[in-house]
Design an enzyme around this catalytic site. Structure first.
Site, PDB file in Angstrom:
ATOM      1  N   ASP A 220      -8.899  -0.660   9.049  1.00  0.00           N
ATOM      2  CA  ASP A 220      -8.495   0.229   7.950  1.00  0.00           C
ATOM      3  C   ASP A 220      -9.699   0.951   7.358  1.00  0.00           C
ATOM      4  OD1 ASP A 220      -9.494  -2.208   6.969  1.00  0.00           O
ATOM      5  OD2 ASP A 220      -8.563  -1.863   5.024  1.00  0.00           O
ATOM      6  N   GLU A 221      -9.422   1.994   6.600  1.00  0.00           N
ATOM      7  CA  GLU A 221     -10.369   2.676   5.708  1.00  0.00           C
ATOM      8  C   GLU A 221     -11.645   3.142   6.423  1.00  0.00           C
ATOM      9  OE1 GLU A 221      -8.954   0.483   1.600  1.00  0.00           O
ATOM     10  OE2 GLU A 221     -10.763  -0.268   2.577  1.00  0.00           O
TER      11      GLU A 221
END
Length: 872
Positions: free
Chosen positions: A535-536
């Site tokens: 993620d991210e």
């Protein structure tokens, strides 16, 4: 000859003089750090105007003061501190504030700074990006540093421990008392301050006399009373095993011992039979207690273990009798997990063991262990010693030995926040979990959240480069020097993302996975699921020559991908599949892949916020027939506060409050329906439209997982406070689907505060079920947590005064309350300067009469620990 001697003597004297000067300067710096009084003031949580056209910001002040005139006495000094979001604009003639990286900032004197005057504070006001609202979000351990000297923590910014509550204190942080300027996230914020009056009004009374002798947590599928007789376990249990070994049951037997029930050949007969031909769920069991004997039937060792755990659940510490009942039981979900982050701040092996004990006691079966992130790498990897030697500790200005300070960590490199699990430690955790029928799922976040790995491998690169071993230096390097991309991660790092276009990146990951897989095999617990995070990663690789080349050379292969993160996830997923390992990741990253390019077995943890249409992404990935684990932040993130109050520790971005009751009320099978009775972070109603994106007919989730992120946890005890008793409510919902839960409508519906699919009768049934659950907590389980030395949260008291009498409500029965009258002591010289003078604490009874302000608090069942006090 004489000339050489003179030169040598001059050199020696110069070195000696320099050492004396350095020692003197270091002493000056340490004296300054010991005398400087720092006070951090939270001024306004939602200023009317924000700098740099920001939508959100908050205003703070830092006050610096010394008890005597002080010139500091060293050159180029600065004060460093952690501020979770970057400072945007500072106002001060004497000082500047600069964002370094992550949350680290530097306060530096300007030319106009001429020193400190005795007891005269110099103040810096500054605006920061985003929002902060709880006291725990304002980090401790400021430190001072000057070039050529060792950094030193400023004593006034260290945390303490309250002797009565055991909770962390922050004396460097001025009080939060303004219920608007220090509490509201915006003008529209409707969040109520959790005062005693509010808690009283919003808490339902739970009768002390509710009979829960035949009840346990988690609730079984069915419980049937067989007779009115009680079976007395005072003399212990005479255990007889058929088709199962004692080894498979030992931790459950140990729990019975903890609760005062031991094995005894002359005790009450207990027969446990395992037969794989029985028509019982693999984790299910049948429990019968009647005619002075107990029997447990199961298809597997795990089912037998849970049957024995249920026997422990029936027991009350001060009463070893159990009713004559029949239990038929099986779990709601196959995946009943708890995620523990040991990367941001390290948590000890003893804490993991204790948590595993409690997970087993309430039938949770997956430990998602988050072992690496930007702030730390927490597992030894044979062949890559830098990961634990460099990546597992934080200090200052020594990139070859440690990571830079973050999250208000101590800078010694030897604090609670530092550390890692050796191979032996990790295998001990695996064995401990296996004995309790719990699977450990390791997580080493990548390609974002990887600063600890990157800087550890850069230390390795520099070491081998200095030895002239260029090939070895490049072997596992994770960054490309020619990559000029400038980005800022969600935690404001500029250097935390692996370059996904380098072969050395995949060589590193393959090495790590292979070593972790070997550890699992040696421990007798094969690695079947590996969580890559994923993620991210927004903003990385835009100016990477390697990535530009990859996009040109493999344009056709990359067709349909919107990001290189999707390419990375697909490639790592295939690598794992070749090793017979299922890939797992967070749903935002997994959503960047092409489902047809993913392996057949995929796990996705859906952490999308419900009030931001989170059900849409969750439904989409579940409809891919991926194993979808519900990780909804506003109910499963136990690093958020229990209540909306500045002194309740925790983060706030997804929820201002997650009470044990809110976890209990979760309906994980029907995510959009929560719009009928839940609110967003401003405590405002929202709408969930499921008409366009419903689950496909018959699709079900794999399971439910709780989460403990550790950014604000600096001790095992703080972690336990955030986990318990919410973990018990998580176990309740993961194991048992309540009758009052609203079944999912596969045709899709629109839910809001007026839709009323959750009927009044369901509300009443939920209330009755909560009273059962709360009564079990108060009558049985809190005492068991105390017996296991678990630092659970003592609830705050709901209270009001009516006609002079103090009235109290608590969420659970059997919790003692005490109050303290506050006397006002006036100054004879200046009556306006009065001080509050506390009196003796008094036990609360229904006849307690009060006059004037009081403080009120609850106590642990054994009376040894106090809960957080509030003023009424």
């Amino acid at each position: 000859m004489h000339k050489k001697i003179l030169i040598s003597l001059f050199t020696l004297l110069s070195a000696s003089s320099h050492a004396v000067q350095t020692d003197s300067a270091q002493q000056s710096l340490q004296q300054f750090a010991s005398q400087l009084m720092v006070k951090h003031e939270f001024v306004d949580s939602h200023p009317q105007h924000c700098p740099n056209d920001l939508d959100e910001c908050y205003l703070s002040k830092i006050h610096l003061q010394t008890p005597q005139d002080t010139k500091v006495g060293v050159k180029d000094w600065g004060i460093y501190f952690s501020q979770l979001t970057p400072v945007q604009l500072a106002h001060s003639d004497e000082f500047t504030i600069t964002h370094i990286n992550g949350d680290l900032h530097r306060i530096a004197p300007t030319e106009q700074f001429s020193g400190f005057k005795a007891n005269q504070a110099l103040s810096i006001s500054f605006y920061s990006y985003g929002t902060q609202i709880t006291r725990s979000e304002f980090m401790p351990n400021y430190f001072v540093h000057a070039e050529g000297l060792s950094a030193t923590v400023i004593d006034s910014t260290r945390t303490g421990i309250d002797a009565e509550t055991g909770l962390e204190t922050q004396d460097y942080l001025l009080p939060f008392t303004d219920k608007v300027a220090q509490f509201k996230l915006a003008e529209r914020d409707n969040t109520p301050w959790a005062s005693p009056e509010y808690i009283y009004a919003s808490t339902a009374s739970v009768p002390k006399s509710l009979d829960v002798s035949d009840s346990l947590i988690p609730q079984p599928q069915s419980v049937k009373t067989l007779s009115k007789e009680n079976l007395d376990l005072t003399n212990g249990l005479a255990l007889k095993l058929q088709g199962v070994s004692a080894k498979a049951l030992n931790p459950a037997i140990a729990r019975l011992n903890l609760l005062g029930v031991n094995l005894n050949p002359k005790g009450l007969p207990l027969t446990i039979r395992v037969d794989n031909t029985l028509d019982i769920h693999d984790e299910g069991y049948r429990f019968t207690s009647q005619n002075e004997q107990i029997s447990i039937l199961a298809k597997t060792d795990t089912g037998a273990f849970y049957g024995l755990i249920s026997l422990a659940g029936l027991i009350t510490l001060d009463d070893k009798r159990i009713p004559s009942i029949e239990i038929v039981d099986a779990p709601r979900y196959k995946f009943r997990g708890m995620h523990i982050d040991v990367a941001r701040n390290f948590l000890s092996k003893a804490f993991i063991f204790k948590t595993l004990e409690q997970m087993a006691a309430y039938k949770l079966n997956k430990l998602h262990l988050h072992l690496a992130d930007d702030e730390g790498w927490r597992i030894e990897i044979p062949g890559l010693p830098e990961l634990s030697q460099v990546g597992a500790k934080r200090c200052f200005n020594a990139p070859d030995r440690c990571l830079m300070p973050q999250l208000g960590s101590d800078i010694s490199g030897e604090s609670q926040s530092d550390g890692y699990y050796s191979v032996d430690d990790y295998q001990a955790i695996l064995a401990f979990a296996k004995a309790r029928h719990i699977q450990v799922i390791p997580s080493l976040d990548m390609p974002g959240h990887s600063r600890a790995a990157i800087h550890s491998m850069e230390a390795r690169y520099q070491k081998y480069l200095a030895e002239g071993k260029t090939d070895l230096a490049q072997q596992y390097r994770l960054v490309e020097p020619a990559d000029n991309t400038q980005y800022s991660s969600i935690q404001h790092y500029s250097d935390n993302t692996l370059n996904v276009c380098l072969d050395s990146t995949y060589a590193f990951i393959d090495k790590v996975i292979a070593e972790v897989q070997t550890m699992h095999q040696q421990a007798g617990t094969p690695l079947t699921t590996y969580h890559i995070g994923a993620d991210e990663t927004a903003g990385a690789w835009l100016d990477s020559p390697a990535c530009n080349t990859l996009k040109q050379e493999q344009a056709e292969k990359l067709s349909g991908l919107h990001t290189l993160n999707g390419y990375f996830i697909e490639r790592i997923s295939a690598m794992l599949a070749d090793k017979k390992i299922k890939v797992a990741g967070w749903n935002d990253g997994m959503g960047e892949t092409r489902p047809n390019n993913m392996p057949q077995q995929v796990q996705t943890n859906s952490w999308s916020l419900l009030f931001e249409k989170g059900h849409v992404a969750t439904h989409q990935q579940a409809n891919y027939h991926w194993d979808t684990v519900i990780s909804t932040p506003e109910v499963t993130y136990f690093d958020f506060p229990y209540q909306a109050h500045p002194e309740e520790p925790g983060n706030h971005w997804g929820a201002r409050a997650i009470s044990t009751r809110k976890v209990f009320e979760f309906m994980p099978d029907n995510l959009p329906a929560h719009a009928e009775f839940w609110f967003d972070t401003y405590n405002l109603a929202y709408t969930a439209d499921d008409r366009q994106t419903p689950l496909a007919q018959g699709v079900r989730y794999k399971g439910l997982q709780g989460h403990l992120w550790s950014e604000m946890l600096r001790s095992d005890r703080q972690a336990e406070y955030m986990l318990f008793p919410r973990l018990l409510a998580l176990a309740e919902r993961a194991w048992h689907k309540a009758d009052w839960e609203l079944n999912y409508d596969y045709s899709g519906q629109l839910y809001d505060s007026n839709s009323q699919y959750f009927t009044e009768s369901a509300v009443q049934a939920r209330e009755s079920d909560w009273q059962r659950f709360a009564s079990i907590l108060g009558q049985k389980e809190l005492a068991k947590l105390e017996q296991a030395n678990v630092f659970y949260r003592i609830p705050t008291v709901g209270a009001k005064v009516e006609q002079g009498y103090l009235q109290v409500k608590m969420p659970y029965p059997n919790i003692a309350v005490e109050y303290q009258p506050i006397l006002e002591e006036s100054s004879a010289e200046n009556p306006a300067n009065s001080e509050e003078k506390p009196a003796q604490w008094l036990p609360y009874t229904r006849d307690s009469k009060v006059k004037g302000p009081i403080k009120i608090r609850a106590m642990s069942l054994d009376g040894q620990r106090k809960g957080r006090a509030q003023k009424l």
